[in-house]
Write an enzyme that holds these catalytic residues in place. Structure first.
Site: not given
Ligand SMILES: [Mg+2]
Length: 237
Positions: A15
């Site tokens: 991420d």
């Molecule tokens: Mg994040």
């Protein structure tokens, strides 16, 4: 770099915001720039208020309750209303803010050094919910796109984390077919961890504040600094 034990993972999905890069830093910087250019004061409380409104809209997007287009305009409409800011050209403000977000970055922990050290040992990809132009800019400027084997941005993919559609689209483009050898590392329980669980891959929750999980999803691993990824991967440097 020495690997102890048999290597389990071949592929890492990272991420970006709140994991490799400090989203709050970019957000603050960009908001300050926008307020300077319209000549209005910006308080710490307003920055926090905007962060709260922005988070709530991203949660709604994760749940499929709103579209990205609605998110991009509604967050400023709500923010201006909450702080009684009138007479601002919303469209121009929004554009300047988005440009600013893509032009500034700060790493969390030693993110760049860490992903660089793993280069060649693992295939690494970015999986991010976001606006293509903003994320591409930030990834390029930060040097992260050079290190990654691929980048998946939800706007370009056409669906968002945690949906199965998003993960299936990404996973079918990877060389690794065994989902048990793929690990997602992210700070969001509701997008990274839930998405990873639903997709049948392994999950690592990056929890820098050592917060108690607000949701019941159970990640396979939990780390509070990115350096701990070496322990998860059983690499001893
Ligand atoms: Mg994040």
């Amino acid at each position: 770099m020495e690997k102890e034990n048999k290597q389990v993972f071949t592929t890492l999905l990272w991420d970006v915001d709140g994991t490799l890069l400090d989203f709050n830093y970019s957000m603050r910087h960009s908001l300050r720039r926008c307020f300077r250019s319209i000549g209005r004061p910006l308080t710490e409380e307003m920055i926090e208020g905007y962060g709260r409104i922005n988070d709530s809209y991203w949660k709604k997007l994760e749940l499929g309750e709103i579209t990205r287009k609605e998110l991009l305009s509604a967050r400023f409409r709500d923010f201006f209303a909450e702080y009684g800011l009138s007479g601002i050209d919303e469209e121009a403000f929004r554009k300047e803010y988005e440009t600013g977000l893509g032009n500034t970055y700060a790493f969390l922990d030693d993110a760049l050094t860490i992903v660089k050290s793993l280069q060649g040992h693992y295939r690494q990809y970015v999986v991010t919910n976001g606006v293509t132009a903003i994320q591409e800019n930030k990834l390029k400027l930060s040097g992260l796109s050079e290190v990654m084997d691929g980048i998946f941005i939800s706007e370009a993919v056409g669906s968002d984390k945690p949906s199965r559609t998003f993960f299936d689209c990404c996973l079918e483009q990877l060389e690794e077919r065994d989902r048990g050898r793929i690990l997602i590392i992210g700070d969001s329980m509701t997008s990274d961890i839930l998405g990873g669980i639903q997709a049948g891959i392994r999950t690592c929750w990056y929890n820098p504040g050592k917060k108690k999980p607000a949701y019941v999803y159970r990640a396979d691993y939990e780390i509070s600094v990115l350096q701990q990824i070496y322990e998860v991967l059983q690499i001893f440097v």
